[in-house]
Design a protein around this motif. Sequence first.
Motif, PDB file in Angstrom:
ATOM      1  N   LYS A  96      11.124   8.500 146.933  1.00 24.79           N
ATOM      2  CA  LYS A  96      11.726   8.394 145.728  1.00 24.79           C
ATOM      3  C   LYS A  96      11.878   7.303 145.109  1.00 24.79           C
ATOM      4  CE  LYS A  96      16.502   9.581 143.722  1.00 24.79           C
ATOM      5  NZ  LYS A  96      17.589  10.081 144.094  1.00 24.79           N
ATOM      6  N   SER A  97      12.155   6.339 145.832  1.00 28.41           N
ATOM      7  CA  SER A  97      11.988   4.830 145.370  1.00 28.41           C
ATOM      8  C   SER A  97      10.505   4.306 144.795  1.00 28.41           C
ATOM      9  CB  SER A  97      12.242   3.863 146.183  1.00 28.41           C
ATOM     10  OG  SER A  97      11.507   3.704 147.229  1.00 28.41           O
ATOM     11  N   LEU A  98       9.560   4.929 145.476  1.00 30.06           N
ATOM     12  CA  LEU A  98       8.210   4.630 145.048  1.00 30.06           C
ATOM     13  C   LEU A  98       7.815   5.327 143.652  1.00 30.06           C
ATOM     14  CD1 LEU A  98       5.858   4.529 148.224  1.00 30.06           C
ATOM     15  CD2 LEU A  98       6.235   2.691 146.540  1.00 30.06           C
ATOM     16  N   SER A  99       8.331   6.629 143.541  1.00 29.84           N
ATOM     17  CA  SER A  99       7.842   7.318 142.448  1.00 29.84           C
ATOM     18  C   SER A  99       8.722   6.833 141.135  1.00 29.84           C
ATOM     19  CB  SER A  99       8.411   9.012 142.844  1.00 29.84           C
ATOM     20  OG  SER A  99       9.873   8.791 142.907  1.00 29.84           O
ATOM     21  N   GLN A 100       9.637   6.017 141.298  1.00 30.88           N
ATOM     22  CA  GLN A 100      10.172   5.138 140.169  1.00 30.88           C
ATOM     23  C   GLN A 100       9.664   4.010 139.959  1.00 30.88           C
ATOM     24  OE1 GLN A 100      14.307   5.354 141.458  1.00 30.88           O
ATOM     25  NE2 GLN A 100      14.528   7.346 140.915  1.00 30.88           N
ATOM     26  N   ASP A 101       8.766   3.341 140.683  1.00 31.81           N
ATOM     27  CA  ASP A 101       7.928   2.152 140.591  1.00 31.81           C
ATOM     28  C   ASP A 101       7.065   2.277 139.513  1.00 31.81           C
ATOM     29  OD1 ASP A 101       6.999  -0.385 140.673  1.00 31.81           O
ATOM     30  OD2 ASP A 101       6.343  -0.140 142.853  1.00 31.81           O
ATOM     31  N   ASP A 102       7.231   1.201 138.565  1.00 31.21           N
ATOM     32  CA  ASP A 102       6.253   1.032 137.278  1.00 31.21           C
ATOM     33  C   ASP A 102       4.823   0.912 137.754  1.00 31.21           C
ATOM     34  OD1 ASP A 102       8.115   1.686 135.579  1.00 31.21           O
ATOM     35  OD2 ASP A 102       8.829  -0.452 134.980  1.00 31.21           O
ATOM     36  N   LYS A 103       4.699   0.058 138.866  1.00 27.80           N
ATOM     37  CA  LYS A 103       2.961  -0.255 139.278  1.00 27.80           C
ATOM     38  C   LYS A 103       2.680   1.075 139.735  1.00 27.80           C
ATOM     39  CE  LYS A 103       4.134  -5.202 140.954  1.00 27.80           C
ATOM     40  NZ  LYS A 103       4.042  -5.894 141.642  1.00 27.80           N
ATOM     41  N   LEU A 104       3.141   1.630 140.265  1.00 32.99           N
ATOM     42  CA  LEU A 104       2.724   2.882 140.956  1.00 32.99           C
ATOM     43  C   LEU A 104       2.352   3.891 139.794  1.00 32.99           C
ATOM     44  CD1 LEU A 104       1.832   5.016 143.566  1.00 32.99           C
ATOM     45  CD2 LEU A 104       4.317   5.776 143.345  1.00 32.99           C
ATOM     46  N   LYS A 105       3.153   4.158 138.897  1.00 29.54           N
ATOM     47  CA  LYS A 105       3.015   4.909 137.707  1.00 29.54           C
ATOM     48  C   LYS A 105       1.494   4.431 137.208  1.00 29.54           C
ATOM     49  CE  LYS A 105       7.615   6.207 136.977  1.00 29.54           C
ATOM     50  NZ  LYS A 105       8.713   6.038 136.003  1.00 29.54           N
ATOM     51  N   LYS A 106       1.627   2.951 136.875  1.00 31.77           N
ATOM     52  CA  LYS A 106       0.257   2.619 136.386  1.00 31.77           C
ATOM     53  C   LYS A 106      -0.896   2.987 137.152  1.00 31.77           C
ATOM     54  CE  LYS A 106       2.257  -0.937 133.457  1.00 31.77           C
ATOM     55  NZ  LYS A 106       2.051  -1.662 132.321  1.00 31.77           N
ATOM     56  N   GLU A 107      -0.949   2.652 138.325  1.00 24.76           N
ATOM     57  CA  GLU A 107      -1.923   2.863 139.184  1.00 24.76           C
ATOM     58  C   GLU A 107      -2.378   4.433 139.076  1.00 24.76           C
ATOM     59  OE1 GLU A 107      -2.258   1.256 143.073  1.00 24.76           O
ATOM     60  OE2 GLU A 107      -1.228  -0.381 142.661  1.00 24.76           O
ATOM     61  N   LEU A 108      -1.562   5.363 139.307  1.00 18.62           N
ATOM     62  CA  LEU A 108      -1.874   6.937 139.354  1.00 18.62           C
ATOM     63  C   LEU A 108      -2.428   6.945 137.835  1.00 18.62           C
ATOM     64  CD1 LEU A 108       1.576   8.289 140.917  1.00 18.62           C
ATOM     65  CD2 LEU A 108      -0.737   8.283 141.703  1.00 18.62           C
ATOM     66  N   GLU A 109      -1.785   6.437 136.665  1.00 18.85           N
ATOM     67  CA  GLU A 109      -2.465   6.787 135.383  1.00 18.85           C
ATOM     68  C   GLU A 109      -3.795   6.240 135.444  1.00 18.85           C
ATOM     69  OE1 GLU A 109      -1.724   5.330 130.693  1.00 18.85           O
ATOM     70  OE2 GLU A 109      -0.386   4.671 132.325  1.00 18.85           O
ATOM     71  N   PHE A 110      -4.269   4.887 135.889  1.00 21.86           N
ATOM     72  CA  PHE A 110      -5.538   4.577 136.008  1.00 21.86           C
ATOM     73  C   PHE A 110      -6.498   5.390 136.880  1.00 21.86           C
ATOM     74  CE2 PHE A 110      -8.672   2.011 138.193  1.00 21.86           C
ATOM     75  CZ  PHE A 110      -9.370   1.571 137.008  1.00 21.86           C
ATOM     76  N   GLU A 111      -5.999   5.939 138.123  1.00 19.59           N
ATOM     77  CA  GLU A 111      -6.928   6.930 138.795  1.00 19.59           C
ATOM     78  C   GLU A 111      -7.171   7.980 138.182  1.00 19.59           C
ATOM     79  OE1 GLU A 111      -6.813   8.783 143.221  1.00 19.59           O
ATOM     80  OE2 GLU A 111      -4.758   8.592 142.186  1.00 19.59           O
ATOM     81  N   GLY A 112      -6.064   8.691 137.467  1.00 22.48           N
ATOM     82  CA  GLY A 112      -6.292   9.910 136.673  1.00 22.48           C
ATOM     83  C   GLY A 112      -7.206   9.691 135.585  1.00 22.48           C
ATOM     84  N   LYS A 113      -7.132   8.647 134.635  1.00 25.09           N
ATOM     85  CA  LYS A 113      -8.185   8.237 133.886  1.00 25.09           C
ATOM     86  C   LYS A 113      -9.743   8.206 134.124  1.00 25.09           C
ATOM     87  CE  LYS A 113      -5.020   6.610 130.253  1.00 25.09           C
ATOM     88  NZ  LYS A 113      -4.614   5.505 129.472  1.00 25.09           N
ATOM     89  N   LEU A 114      -9.700   7.432 135.459  1.00 23.83           N
ATOM     90  CA  LEU A 114     -10.819   7.082 136.114  1.00 23.83           C
ATOM     91  C   LEU A 114     -11.543   8.336 136.568  1.00 23.83           C
ATOM     92  CD1 LEU A 114     -12.901   5.020 137.085  1.00 23.83           C
ATOM     93  CD2 LEU A 114     -11.566   4.686 139.101  1.00 23.83           C
ATOM     94  N   ARG A 115     -10.842   9.246 137.361  1.00 25.87           N
ATOM     95  CA  ARG A 115     -11.453  10.503 137.480  1.00 25.87           C
ATOM     96  C   ARG A 115     -11.930  11.327 136.406  1.00 25.87           C
ATOM     97  NH1 ARG A 115     -11.096  10.869 143.050  1.00 25.87           N
ATOM     98  NH2 ARG A 115      -9.696   9.674 144.251  1.00 25.87           N
ATOM     99  N   THR A 116     -11.071  11.502 135.414  1.00 25.08           N
ATOM    100  CA  THR A 116     -11.553  12.116 134.315  1.00 25.08           C
ATOM    101  C   THR A 116     -12.839  11.665 133.731  1.00 25.08           C
ATOM    102  OG1 THR A 116      -9.244  12.671 133.710  1.00 25.08           O
ATOM    103  CG2 THR A 116     -10.829  12.827 132.000  1.00 25.08           C
ATOM    104  N   LEU A 117     -12.756  10.408 133.552  1.00 27.16           N
ATOM    105  CA  LEU A 117     -13.982   9.558 133.075  1.00 27.16           C
ATOM    106  C   LEU A 117     -15.353   9.766 133.996  1.00 27.16           C
ATOM    107  CD1 LEU A 117     -15.112   7.686 130.767  1.00 27.16           C
ATOM    108  CD2 LEU A 117     -14.442   5.741 132.227  1.00 27.16           C
TER     109      LEU A 117
END
Length: 127
Positions: free
Chosen positions: A22-43
């Motif tokens: 729960k604490s990790l899911s609210q972390d901004d760094k994790l959110k940015k990393e997950l967003e980056f991973e998603g965009k990279l996989r899409t690309l």
Amino acid sequence: MSLITEYRSLEENIKELQERLKSLSQDDKLKKELEFEGKLRTLMGEYQKSLRDIIALLDPEAKAGKAPRTAGKAAATGSKRARKVKQYKNPNTGEVIETKGGNHKTLKEWKAKWGADVVEGWATLLD
């Protein structure tokens, strides 16, 4: 350990892990990393490239499943790299010694008398 003790222990561990999640899911760094991973996989999908293709593109010397590059050529050949000969010339006495390693009697004496940094300044590398 009885089953009930094991059950309670596991239950406690699960609660701790859920709190951590729960604490990790609210972390901004994790959110940015997950967003980056998603965009990279899409690309990667858009260009039909695999992770190995990306690694090969960014680091051509990297080999999948191989030792890191810092291991050098010695690891690839399976033998040690030959030491290079160093020549030390003592400016105080004019004496010259050649050695491949630091276990030379006279070299040790010089380092004890004048200091290792000073003596290393006297060295020249021979081919």
